[in-house]
Design a protein around this motif. Structure first.
Motif, PDB file in Angstrom:
ATOM      1  N   ASP A  97       0.855  -1.192   0.000  1.00  0.00           N
ATOM      2  CA  ASP A  97       0.000   0.000   0.000  1.00  0.00           C
ATOM      3  C   ASP A  97       0.891   1.242   0.000  1.00  0.00           C
ATOM      4  OD1 ASP A  97      -1.842   2.008   0.356  1.00  0.00           O
ATOM      5  OD2 ASP A  97      -2.234   1.527   2.461  1.00  0.00           O
ATOM      6  N   THR A  99      -0.675   4.265  -1.292  1.00  0.00           N
ATOM      7  CA  THR A  99      -1.599   5.348  -1.632  1.00  0.00           C
ATOM      8  C   THR A  99      -2.397   5.897  -0.449  1.00  0.00           C
ATOM      9  OG1 THR A  99      -3.325   3.742  -2.218  1.00  0.00           O
ATOM     10  CG2 THR A  99      -1.836   4.453  -3.976  1.00  0.00           C
ATOM     11  N   SER A 100      -2.593   5.098   0.596  1.00  0.00           N
ATOM     12  CA  SER A 100      -3.406   5.572   1.716  1.00  0.00           C
ATOM     13  C   SER A 100      -2.656   6.634   2.512  1.00  0.00           C
ATOM     14  CB  SER A 100      -3.768   4.408   2.642  1.00  0.00           C
ATOM     15  OG  SER A 100      -2.623   3.937   3.335  1.00  0.00           O
ATOM     16  N   LEU A 101      -3.399   7.430   3.258  1.00  0.00           N
ATOM     17  CA  LEU A 101      -2.792   8.476   4.072  1.00  0.00           C
ATOM     18  C   LEU A 101      -1.836   7.868   5.091  1.00  0.00           C
ATOM     19  CD1 LEU A 101      -2.535  11.399   4.990  1.00  0.00           C
ATOM     20  CD2 LEU A 101      -4.572  11.063   6.426  1.00  0.00           C
ATOM     21  N   GLU A 102      -2.246   6.774   5.717  1.00  0.00           N
ATOM     22  CA  GLU A 102      -1.394   6.120   6.712  1.00  0.00           C
ATOM     23  C   GLU A 102      -0.082   5.643   6.097  1.00  0.00           C
ATOM     24  OE1 GLU A 102      -1.514   2.326   9.846  1.00  0.00           O
ATOM     25  OE2 GLU A 102      -3.198   2.718   8.504  1.00  0.00           O
ATOM     26  N   ALA A 103      -0.164   5.063   4.883  1.00  0.00           N
ATOM     27  CA  ALA A 103       1.037   4.571   4.216  1.00  0.00           C
ATOM     28  C   ALA A 103       1.964   5.728   3.863  1.00  0.00           C
ATOM     29  CB  ALA A 103       0.656   3.802   2.957  1.00  0.00           C
ATOM     30  N   ARG A 104       1.415   6.828   3.387  1.00  0.00           N
ATOM     31  CA  ARG A 104       2.241   7.976   3.010  1.00  0.00           C
ATOM     32  C   ARG A 104       2.918   8.591   4.235  1.00  0.00           C
ATOM     33  NH1 ARG A 104       1.681   9.739  -2.150  1.00  0.00           N
ATOM     34  NH2 ARG A 104      -0.012   8.833  -3.388  1.00  0.00           N
ATOM     35  N   TYR A 192      -2.615  -6.716  -0.243  1.00  0.00           N
ATOM     36  CA  TYR A 192      -1.199  -6.360  -0.318  1.00  0.00           C
ATOM     37  C   TYR A 192      -0.354  -7.485   0.265  1.00  0.00           C
ATOM     38  CZ  TYR A 192      -3.072  -1.715  -1.180  1.00  0.00           C
ATOM     39  OH  TYR A 192      -3.765  -0.645  -1.698  1.00  0.00           O
ATOM     40  N   THR A 195       3.500  -4.706   4.239  1.00  0.00           N
ATOM     41  CA  THR A 195       3.155  -3.394   4.780  1.00  0.00           C
ATOM     42  C   THR A 195       4.295  -2.424   4.459  1.00  0.00           C
ATOM     43  OG1 THR A 195       4.250  -3.774   6.903  1.00  0.00           O
ATOM     44  CG2 THR A 195       1.934  -4.497   6.690  1.00  0.00           C
TER      45      THR A 195
END
Length: 286
Positions: A97, A99-104, A192, A195
């Motif tokens: 992942d 693209t998510s806010l948490e991933a960024r 996915y 992480t």
């Protein structure tokens, strides 16, 4: 049916595994995973543009699509056989992942470093980085904030975008194979294999010597662009020429030290491949 997309994969796979076709399909973005998946069964590549393998023999079926993380418009031209698999897919499995806010947020946290960059690099590498920074137009003050692995990634991505004629690194990534696939998911399930923490821990835990060598390698790409074959990547992918990718990968990741090269491949490829193969084998039995 299960389909899969890999970052720089399929290079040592000459076969495709056998499984009965079912309603599970996934597209997997991973690094060179096919070499692990194909070790026990026979298979053949799908024909047409792209590097594509069908995995058969269990309760579900998977199609593995070879991917590059950056590209140009040529990379988004999928053959009909790939588009058919995408349309039939129930589940899309990507490498990670991003693209998510948490991933960024996680990626930004890992990219930053509290240590002065001059203390993390050898004088030779620091001097080459100053030269490369001038070429790519990024102030050294910006590089000072980042971890060495992030600097290496930034230099490589910037040079790839330039040689592919894609503009900037962000645009080149948007035209990579997996991002093109991501745009065709249309509300279907996404999974996915890793992480962000799993990937970034590998990079951050490389030895200081390897991190220095990675930055120096990125600098040399920028300062000696004629030695790279990045501009040929779309042609290789379209023609399914995995051997060219093998040669290019080995050349670009030869740190002139067997120990450092082994550390890099073991951390970034071998151990991750085994984990991802285990996850995919579990999916094939669903």
């Amino acid at each position: 049916m299960l389909a899969a997309v890999f970052g720089e994969c399929g290079r040592s796979c000459k076969k495709v595994m056998e499984i009965n076709k079912r309603m599970l399909a996934a597209l997997v973005a991973a690094l060179e995973l096919s070499a692990v998946l194909m070790t026990t069964t026979s298979c053949t590549p799908e024909t047409g543009p792209g590097i594509c393998y069908r995995i058969t023999g269990g309760k579900s079926e998977m199609v593995v699509l070879g991917s590059i993380h950056v590209g140009n418009r040529d990379m988004t031209d999928f053959g009909a056989h790939i588009l058919d698999e995408i349309n039939d897919a129930d589940v899309f499995v990507f490498e990670c992942d991003t693209t998510s806010l948490e991933a960024r947020q996680t990626m930004m946290q890992y990219q930053l470093s509290d240590e002065p960059l001059v203390e993390q690099l050898t004088p030779e590498t620091f001097a080459r980085l100053e030269e490369a920074a001038a070429v790519v137009g990024i102030p050294m003050e910006t590089f000072e904030r980042f971890h060495p692995w992030a600097i290496s990634s930034l230099l490589t991505s910037s040079q790839a975008a330039k040689e592919l004629g894609s503009g900037n690194a962000s645009r080149a990534q948007s035209m990579g194979v997996e991002e093109t696939v991501r745009g065709k998911v249309k509300g279907r399930e996404i999974r996915y294999l890793e992480t962000p923490q799993m990937q970034l821990d590998v990079l951050c835990n490389f030895s200081p010597e390897l991190l220095d060598a990675m930055v120096l390698s990125g600098c040399e790409l920028v300062l000696n662009p004629g030695q790279s074959d990045m501009n040929l990547w779309p042609d290789w992918w379209q023609s399914g020429d995995t051997e060219k990718f093998v040669e290019a990968f080995d050349a670009e990741n030869d740190f002139h030290s067997p120990q450092l090269t082994q550390e890099y491949k073991a951390g970034l490829l071998t151990r991750r491949n085994q984990h991802m193969a285990d996850v995919l084998c579990s999916m094939l039995e669903e």
